[in-house]
Structures are given as C-alpha cells and as structure tokens.
Design a protein around this motif. Sequence first.
Motif, PDB file in Angstrom:
ATOM      1  N   SER A  68      90.549 -26.172 -51.659  1.00 31.79           N
ATOM      2  CA  SER A  68      91.252 -26.934 -50.627  1.00 31.79           C
ATOM      3  C   SER A  68      90.325 -27.133 -49.438  1.00 31.79           C
ATOM      4  O   SER A  68      89.193 -26.637 -49.422  1.00 31.79           O
ATOM      5  CB  SER A  68      92.521 -26.192 -50.190  1.00 31.79           C
ATOM      6  OG  SER A  68      92.181 -24.975 -49.527  1.00 31.79           O
ATOM      7  N   THR A  69      90.782 -27.842 -48.441  1.00 27.30           N
ATOM      8  CA  THR A  69      89.953 -28.153 -47.273  1.00 27.30           C
ATOM      9  C   THR A  69      90.269 -27.277 -46.065  1.00 27.30           C
ATOM     10  O   THR A  69      89.651 -27.461 -45.014  1.00 27.30           O
ATOM     11  CB  THR A  69      90.146 -29.632 -46.878  1.00 27.30           C
ATOM     12  OG1 THR A  69      91.524 -29.874 -46.589  1.00 27.30           O
ATOM     13  CG2 THR A  69      89.692 -30.556 -47.999  1.00 27.30           C
ATOM     14  N   LEU A  81      86.304 -26.603 -50.281  1.00 29.75           N
ATOM     15  CA  LEU A  81      86.055 -27.949 -50.806  1.00 29.75           C
ATOM     16  C   LEU A  81      85.148 -28.769 -49.894  1.00 29.75           C
ATOM     17  O   LEU A  81      84.282 -29.508 -50.372  1.00 29.75           O
ATOM     18  CB  LEU A  81      87.383 -28.684 -51.006  1.00 29.75           C
ATOM     19  CG  LEU A  81      87.283 -30.089 -51.613  1.00 29.75           C
ATOM     20  CD1 LEU A  81      86.644 -30.030 -52.996  1.00 29.75           C
ATOM     21  CD2 LEU A  81      88.656 -30.750 -51.674  1.00 29.75           C
ATOM     22  N   SER A  82      85.316 -28.641 -48.582  1.00 26.05           N
ATOM     23  CA  SER A  82      84.472 -29.409 -47.664  1.00 26.05           C
ATOM     24  C   SER A  82      83.007 -28.996 -47.778  1.00 26.05           C
ATOM     25  O   SER A  82      82.107 -29.838 -47.669  1.00 26.05           O
ATOM     26  CB  SER A  82      84.962 -29.227 -46.231  1.00 26.05           C
ATOM     27  OG  SER A  82      84.947 -27.855 -45.860  1.00 26.05           O
ATOM     28  N   LEU A  85      81.686 -30.435 -51.194  1.00 31.70           N
ATOM     29  CA  LEU A  85      81.430 -31.871 -51.050  1.00 31.70           C
ATOM     30  C   LEU A  85      80.234 -32.125 -50.132  1.00 31.70           C
ATOM     31  O   LEU A  85      79.449 -33.058 -50.370  1.00 31.70           O
ATOM     32  CB  LEU A  85      82.674 -32.559 -50.488  1.00 31.70           C
ATOM     33  CG  LEU A  85      83.887 -32.635 -51.408  1.00 31.70           C
ATOM     34  CD1 LEU A  85      85.062 -33.295 -50.691  1.00 31.70           C
ATOM     35  CD2 LEU A  85      83.555 -33.411 -52.680  1.00 31.70           C
ATOM     36  N   GLY A  86      80.081 -31.302 -49.106  1.00 28.44           N
ATOM     37  CA  GLY A  86      78.939 -31.464 -48.214  1.00 28.44           C
ATOM     38  C   GLY A  86      77.617 -31.287 -48.941  1.00 28.44           C
ATOM     39  O   GLY A  86      76.681 -32.071 -48.764  1.00 28.44           O
ATOM     40  N   ASN A 243      83.928 -29.695 -41.597  1.00 32.75           N
ATOM     41  CA  ASN A 243      84.524 -31.025 -41.675  1.00 32.75           C
ATOM     42  C   ASN A 243      84.180 -31.679 -43.003  1.00 32.75           C
ATOM     43  O   ASN A 243      83.141 -31.386 -43.602  1.00 32.75           O
ATOM     44  CB  ASN A 243      84.015 -31.915 -40.526  1.00 32.75           C
ATOM     45  CG  ASN A 243      84.339 -31.352 -39.156  1.00 32.75           C
ATOM     46  OD1 ASN A 243      85.452 -30.879 -38.924  1.00 32.75           O
ATOM     47  ND2 ASN A 243      83.379 -31.383 -38.246  1.00 32.75           N
ATOM     48  N   LEU A 244      85.025 -32.584 -43.448  1.00 28.86           N
ATOM     49  CA  LEU A 244      84.740 -33.334 -44.666  1.00 28.86           C
ATOM     50  C   LEU A 244      83.567 -34.281 -44.413  1.00 28.86           C
ATOM     51  O   LEU A 244      83.504 -34.936 -43.373  1.00 28.86           O
ATOM     52  CB  LEU A 244      85.977 -34.121 -45.109  1.00 28.86           C
ATOM     53  CG  LEU A 244      87.123 -33.284 -45.679  1.00 28.86           C
ATOM     54  CD1 LEU A 244      88.354 -34.149 -45.904  1.00 28.86           C
ATOM     55  CD2 LEU A 244      86.698 -32.597 -46.979  1.00 28.86           C
ATOM     56  N   PRO A 245      82.650 -34.408 -45.360  1.00 33.94           N
ATOM     57  CA  PRO A 245      81.417 -35.175 -45.135  1.00 33.94           C
ATOM     58  C   PRO A 245      81.590 -36.661 -45.410  1.00 33.94           C
ATOM     59  O   PRO A 245      80.898 -37.242 -46.253  1.00 33.94           O
ATOM     60  CB  PRO A 245      80.448 -34.542 -46.137  1.00 33.94           C
ATOM     61  CG  PRO A 245      81.323 -34.115 -47.262  1.00 33.94           C
ATOM     62  CD  PRO A 245      82.625 -33.691 -46.652  1.00 33.94           C
ATOM     63  N   PHE A 246      82.490 -37.300 -44.694  1.00 35.14           N
ATOM     64  CA  PHE A 246      82.747 -38.722 -44.899  1.00 35.14           C
ATOM     65  C   PHE A 246      82.316 -39.568 -43.706  1.00 35.14           C
ATOM     66  O   PHE A 246      82.570 -40.767 -43.671  1.00 35.14           O
ATOM     67  CB  PHE A 246      84.232 -38.946 -45.188  1.00 35.14           C
ATOM     68  CG  PHE A 246      84.696 -38.261 -46.442  1.00 35.14           C
ATOM     69  CD1 PHE A 246      83.888 -38.225 -47.567  1.00 35.14           C
ATOM     70  CD2 PHE A 246      85.940 -37.650 -46.496  1.00 35.14           C
ATOM     71  CE1 PHE A 246      84.312 -37.599 -48.733  1.00 35.14           C
ATOM     72  CE2 PHE A 246      86.377 -37.016 -47.654  1.00 35.14           C
ATOM     73  CZ  PHE A 246      85.555 -36.989 -48.777  1.00 35.14           C
ATOM     74  N   ILE A 252      78.813 -31.287 -40.270  1.00 36.42           N
ATOM     75  CA  ILE A 252      79.396 -30.774 -41.509  1.00 36.42           C
ATOM     76  C   ILE A 252      78.751 -29.430 -41.851  1.00 36.42           C
ATOM     77  O   ILE A 252      77.909 -28.926 -41.105  1.00 36.42           O
ATOM     78  CB  ILE A 252      79.197 -31.764 -42.678  1.00 36.42           C
ATOM     79  CG1 ILE A 252      77.698 -31.932 -42.970  1.00 36.42           C
ATOM     80  CG2 ILE A 252      79.843 -33.100 -42.379  1.00 36.42           C
ATOM     81  CD1 ILE A 252      77.406 -32.673 -44.262  1.00 36.42           C
ATOM     82  N   THR A 254      77.400 -27.024 -45.506  1.00 31.66           N
ATOM     83  CA  THR A 254      77.138 -26.978 -46.946  1.00 31.66           C
ATOM     84  C   THR A 254      77.340 -25.557 -47.446  1.00 31.66           C
ATOM     85  O   THR A 254      77.510 -24.626 -46.658  1.00 31.66           O
ATOM     86  CB  THR A 254      75.706 -27.437 -47.260  1.00 31.66           C
ATOM     87  OG1 THR A 254      74.771 -26.555 -46.610  1.00 31.66           O
ATOM     88  CG2 THR A 254      75.465 -28.865 -46.783  1.00 31.66           C
TER      89      THR A 254
END
Length: 304
Positions: A68-69, A81-82, A85-86, A243-246, A252, A254
């Motif tokens: 989850s985030t 999850l963040s 994704l990072g 933070n989500l890497p969008f 962000i 890693t």
Amino acid sequence: MAEQKRPLSEDLKKPLPKILQAERRGRVLTYVSSWVLLLILFSLLIFITSKGAAPFISGEVSFAEFFSTKWNPGENSYGALSFILGSLIVSVCAAIVSAPLGIGAAIFMTEIAPKWGRKILQPATEILVGIPSVVYGFVGLTVVVPFIREQFGGLGFGLLAGVIVLSIMILPTIVSISVDTLQSIPRHLREGSYALGATRWQTISRLLLRTSLPGLMTGVVLGMARAFGEALAVQMVIGNSPNLPFNLLTPISTLTSIITLNMGNTVQGSTYNSILWSMALILLLMTLLFVVLIRWITKRREQS
C-alpha cells in the motif's frame, strides 16, 4: 640389441608427473572455490529471505498493507509501494535517457571516429566507470539540484534530479558493453554491405544495429540493474519523502534510500526492522529478475 619394453603396470605405479599433479591441484582448487561461492550465495538467499518473510509469516504485516502507499511507522503503517515504484520508475527513466546516448556513443567510437578519437573516448569511458557513486551524488547535489530549482522551481530534489544523476552513472556501462558487442561483429559483414552499395548509415542502421540488438539490450538491462540498486547517489538528490513518483519535481524515496536511512535507527527484531529486510528482499528478487533477463537475452543472441 633392442631395449625391452617395460610393462605398463610398472609405469602406472610411478608417481604422476609434476604437470599432472599441478593440474589435479588446480582442479581441486577450482571445485572448492565454486562450492564456496555457491555456499555464500545460497546462505545470503536463505538469510535475506528468512528475514524478509518474517513479518508476513508472523502476521505482523499483511501483503495488502505492505503493498500500500501508507507509510507511517509511528502508527504501524508500513506501506512500501511508493518506494518500490520509486526504484522502478527512476531506473526505467534513467535507462530510457542513457540507452540512446550510450548506443550512439558506441556506434561513433566503433564505426565513425578515427583511431585517435577512440584512444581518447575509450579511457574517458573507463574513468567514468571508476568514479565512486558518492562523487556523482555530490555533483548532483551541488550542480543538478540548484539548476532544477532555478529553472523549474520547487526544491530541486526529486525524481528529475535522480534520473539525471543515474543516467550519467549508468552511461559508461551501456557504452562499454555496446562497444564490445559492435566490435564482435565480423568485419566481412560490413565489407559485404559496402560492396552491395549500402551507405555507412544504412550499414549501421539496417545491419549492425539489428545484428547486435541482443548485446545492446544486455548493456541496457545491466545499466538498469545498477540504477535499481544504487543507494548513495540517489539518496543525496531525490529528497527522501514517501511520495508517489508521478511528478518529476516532487521529492520521492526508493527502496535503497529508505533502507540506508533507517536500518541503523531501528531495533533488531522489531516490525520496523523486519519491514526493511522485506524491502531488501524485494531488491534481491528484482536483481535476480535482471540476471534472468540478461541470461535470456544472451541465449537468444547465441541462438540467432
């Protein structure tokens, strides 16, 4: 009078020649080294797997919570999850930037540049490979981050800074492997293409690139593997926020940065510590995936 031949059994009873003894010692040393390497590898796999799987086996954290985030260890929220994704996005973006630059530089070094140009570019590439990651991170912190802050606003720390630094870091790896791949193509293929009337660019684009594509992809995947496992340089420029890497300008984190920042501040055996080991397990699995992908690409290259 002819000398009488000795029985073969007497020769077999004599000690082996020195060269055969050395060969036997070398074979034993090789086998021992191989088994020690396998033992270390499987020990690491078992250790990291047991540590990383502990919070899920004990029920302290579920897979849904882990993927989850929501990241707040103070409230027992361990969503990674963040961070996953990072790591993935920064590695993929760095490879997207470095792949065309690295392959283009390799083509220039092997097919276009004169001999004196190769003598300059080859050592320069090797020097870039040997530069420590902390140097790349410090340059990114003092040059890249202020530039992004002045040109695009924000803090300067974030995904964009990490992508730029990692792109420069993995570029020498891609260049080196691409150069070796292009140089391994037989010379008569180039000569045959020129003999049929093809230009140099047609020979490069339609013959060399297609022939060497598996090897070039191997270099790109190796670069991604290095980018995915890089910790210090990325940690210095991405901001280290969950933070989500969008967004390119948003700080962000890693997997590697969150592990290095927090592993020394956790209590051994606690849930927080175990979750960090779970992130290390994700890194290990991703590295194994990269290795399998490289082996698959290499096998396709040999078959073609």
